[in-house]
Design a protein around this motif. Structure first.
Motif, mmCIF file in Angstrom:
data_model
loop_
_atom_site.group_PDB
_atom_site.id
_atom_site.type_symbol
_atom_site.label_atom_id
_atom_site.label_comp_id
_atom_site.label_asym_id
_atom_site.label_seq_id
_atom_site.Cartn_x
_atom_site.Cartn_y
_atom_site.Cartn_z
ATOM 1 N N LEU A 97 -0.888 18.503 31.615
ATOM 2 C CA LEU A 97 -2.063 19.285 32.386
ATOM 3 C C LEU A 97 -1.563 19.117 33.810
ATOM 4 C CD1 LEU A 97 -5.101 18.018 30.477
ATOM 5 C CD2 LEU A 97 -4.144 20.448 30.447
ATOM 6 N N GLN A 98 -1.014 18.214 34.607
ATOM 7 C CA GLN A 98 -0.571 18.324 35.817
ATOM 8 C C GLN A 98 0.505 19.402 35.933
ATOM 9 O OE1 GLN A 98 -2.355 16.953 38.621
ATOM 10 N NE2 GLN A 98 -1.037 18.062 39.595
ATOM 11 N N ARG A 99 1.351 19.304 35.112
ATOM 12 C CA ARG A 99 2.438 20.412 35.211
ATOM 13 C C ARG A 99 1.795 21.845 35.240
ATOM 14 N NH1 ARG A 99 7.328 18.596 30.891
ATOM 15 N NH2 ARG A 99 8.145 16.673 32.386
ATOM 16 N N LEU A 100 0.684 21.849 34.408
ATOM 17 C CA LEU A 100 0.148 23.204 34.148
ATOM 18 C C LEU A 100 -0.632 23.612 35.655
ATOM 19 C CD1 LEU A 100 -1.295 23.598 30.744
ATOM 20 C CD2 LEU A 100 0.591 24.827 31.850
ATOM 21 N N ARG A 101 -1.282 22.449 36.147
ATOM 22 C CA ARG A 101 -2.003 22.892 37.535
ATOM 23 C C ARG A 101 -0.781 23.221 38.551
ATOM 24 N NH1 ARG A 101 -4.141 17.979 35.817
ATOM 25 N NH2 ARG A 101 -6.277 18.401 34.650
ATOM 26 N N ASP A 102 0.247 22.558 38.555
ATOM 27 C CA ASP A 102 1.339 22.679 39.507
ATOM 28 C C ASP A 102 1.997 24.158 39.208
ATOM 29 O OD1 ASP A 102 0.827 19.951 40.487
ATOM 30 O OD2 ASP A 102 2.440 19.171 39.385
ATOM 31 N N ARG A 103 2.159 24.561 37.902
ATOM 32 C CA ARG A 103 3.039 25.637 37.719
ATOM 33 C C ARG A 103 1.939 26.992 38.092
ATOM 34 N NH1 ARG A 103 3.697 27.458 31.787
ATOM 35 N NH2 ARG A 103 1.544 27.994 31.858
ATOM 36 N N GLU A 104 0.699 26.816 37.900
ATOM 37 C CA GLU A 104 -0.280 27.823 38.221
ATOM 38 C C GLU A 104 -0.268 28.115 39.736
ATOM 39 O OE1 GLU A 104 -1.857 29.998 35.602
ATOM 40 O OE2 GLU A 104 0.080 28.804 34.913
ATOM 41 N N TYR A 105 -0.470 27.098 40.607
ATOM 42 C CA TYR A 105 -0.425 27.091 41.849
ATOM 43 C C TYR A 105 1.186 27.665 42.341
ATOM 44 C CZ TYR A 105 -1.409 26.167 46.606
ATOM 45 O OH TYR A 105 -1.449 26.398 48.012
ATOM 46 N N GLU A 106 1.935 27.309 41.824
ATOM 47 C CA GLU A 106 3.331 27.867 42.247
ATOM 48 C C GLU A 106 3.337 29.342 42.030
ATOM 49 O OE1 GLU A 106 7.133 25.882 40.811
ATOM 50 O OE2 GLU A 106 6.092 23.797 41.123
ATOM 51 N N ARG A 107 2.949 29.784 40.751
ATOM 52 C CA ARG A 107 2.995 31.070 40.496
ATOM 53 C C ARG A 107 1.945 32.027 41.500
ATOM 54 N NH1 ARG A 107 2.359 31.290 33.834
ATOM 55 N NH2 ARG A 107 4.969 31.014 33.565
ATOM 56 N N TYR A 108 0.809 31.339 41.569
ATOM 57 C CA TYR A 108 -0.154 32.313 42.343
ATOM 58 C C TYR A 108 -0.739 31.902 43.563
ATOM 59 C CZ TYR A 108 -0.178 33.520 37.080
ATOM 60 O OH TYR A 108 0.364 34.039 35.845
ATOM 61 N N GLY A 109 -0.665 30.658 43.908
ATOM 62 C CA GLY A 109 -1.074 30.161 45.092
ATOM 63 C C GLY A 109 -2.456 30.071 45.354
ATOM 64 N N ASP A 110 -2.960 30.086 46.389
ATOM 65 C CA ASP A 110 -4.422 29.809 46.794
ATOM 66 C C ASP A 110 -5.511 30.793 45.920
ATOM 67 O OD1 ASP A 110 -4.186 27.513 48.407
ATOM 68 O OD2 ASP A 110 -3.899 28.932 50.065
ATOM 69 N N ILE A 111 -4.968 31.877 45.523
ATOM 70 C CA ILE A 111 -5.831 32.922 45.155
ATOM 71 C C ILE A 111 -6.654 32.546 43.809
ATOM 72 C CG2 ILE A 111 -4.022 33.951 43.435
ATOM 73 C CD1 ILE A 111 -5.608 36.809 44.334
ATOM 74 N N ILE A 112 -5.759 31.207 43.173
ATOM 75 C CA ILE A 112 -6.480 30.688 41.959
ATOM 76 C C ILE A 112 -7.966 30.084 42.348
ATOM 77 C CG2 ILE A 112 -4.628 30.827 40.242
ATOM 78 C CD1 ILE A 112 -3.966 27.820 41.003
ATOM 79 N N TYR A 113 -7.850 29.823 43.451
ATOM 80 C CA TYR A 113 -9.063 28.971 44.157
ATOM 81 C C TYR A 113 -10.033 29.720 45.100
ATOM 82 C CZ TYR A 113 -5.828 25.307 42.846
ATOM 83 O OH TYR A 113 -5.264 24.176 42.028
ATOM 84 N N THR A 114 -9.508 30.702 45.748
ATOM 85 C CA THR A 114 -10.251 31.654 46.552
ATOM 86 C C THR A 114 -10.757 32.751 46.014
ATOM 87 O OG1 THR A 114 -8.169 32.525 47.220
ATOM 88 C CG2 THR A 114 -9.214 30.576 48.585
ATOM 89 N N ASP A 115 -10.275 33.634 45.094
ATOM 90 C CA ASP A 115 -10.727 34.715 44.526
ATOM 91 C C ASP A 115 -11.644 34.483 43.263
ATOM 92 O OD1 ASP A 115 -10.088 36.917 42.022
ATOM 93 O OD2 ASP A 115 -10.173 38.002 44.320
ATOM 94 N N PRO A 116 -12.832 34.884 43.143
ATOM 95 C CA PRO A 116 -13.707 34.433 42.276
ATOM 96 C C PRO A 116 -13.252 34.796 40.854
ATOM 97 C CG PRO A 116 -14.998 35.412 43.836
ATOM 98 C CD PRO A 116 -13.335 35.575 44.322
ATOM 99 N N GLU A 117 -12.694 35.904 40.740
ATOM 100 C CA GLU A 117 -12.385 36.584 39.477
ATOM 101 C C GLU A 117 -10.916 35.719 38.969
ATOM 102 O OE1 GLU A 117 -10.281 40.553 37.267
ATOM 103 O OE2 GLU A 117 -11.880 40.787 38.757
#
Length: 184
Positions: A97-117
């Motif tokens: 799960l930590q690998r997934l969190r890291d991978r998703e952030y690397e792929r998409y950046g802050d948008i996965i936290y800042t954009d509601p959709e």
């Protein structure tokens, strides 16, 4: 030789498949390429099974040897592939799960936290990924489902459990391939 590598999202299937393909000079096919329609952001729209399944089968049929990465056991009965070796990867949930969190952030950046959709998509994905081990019904692809499917197979299965390096995994597969060739 036909090699199928599967495991939970974040277990290293794609990384291993590509590394193995490079080392033994086999083509690598990722099931996500067939399951999802191209989109931006990716992994939003599923390809219809009546398109996906024949596409995968036709691409694999063009090669004597291949590596298929990803879980396709629930795609349907018309996707029965002749495997010579199945490799199952398992990582403890906290590492995966930590690998997934890291991978998703690397792929998409802050948008996965800042954009509601996008945040909602990320949260749904992570809930689905957590369900692999918990098997509470959010996902069809769970550890119990994988283990049950593996029990139905009549081919050699190599289980690689734990946080091994990519090269350790590649070496284990190559060793198994050599053992299989010696049995023929």
């Amino acid at each position: 030789m036909h090699i199928h590598i599967l495991g939970a999202s974040g277990s290293g299937v794609t990384t291993l498949g590509k590394a193995l393909a490079k080392q033994i000079d086999y083509p690598y096919f990722d099931s996500d390429t067939y399951f999802w329609l191209p989109s931006d952001p990716p992994f939003i729209s599923r390809r219809p099974p009546e398109e996906r399944n024949p596409l995968l089968i036709s691409h694999l049929a063009q090669h004597e040897n291949w590596i298929l990465g990803g879980s396709i056991f629930s795609w349907s009965e018309d996707v029965f592939l002749d495997y010579d070796l199945v490799v199952f990867l398992y990582l403890p949930p906290e590492i995966r799960l930590q690998r997934l969190r890291d991978r998703e952030y690397e792929r998409y950046g802050d948008i996965i936290y800042t954009d509601p959709e996008r945040k909602l998509q990320y949260e749904i994905f992570m809930s689905w990924a957590v369900d692999y081990d918990e098997a509470k019904g959010l996902a069809k692809r769970t550890l119990p489902a994988h283990e049950a499917w593996l029990e139905t197979l009549n081919v050699p299965i190599l289980e690689l459990r734990g946080d091994l390096t990519v090269q350790q995994r590649v070496d284990a597969i190559i060793k198994s391939m050599g053992e299989l060739r010696n049995m023929c």
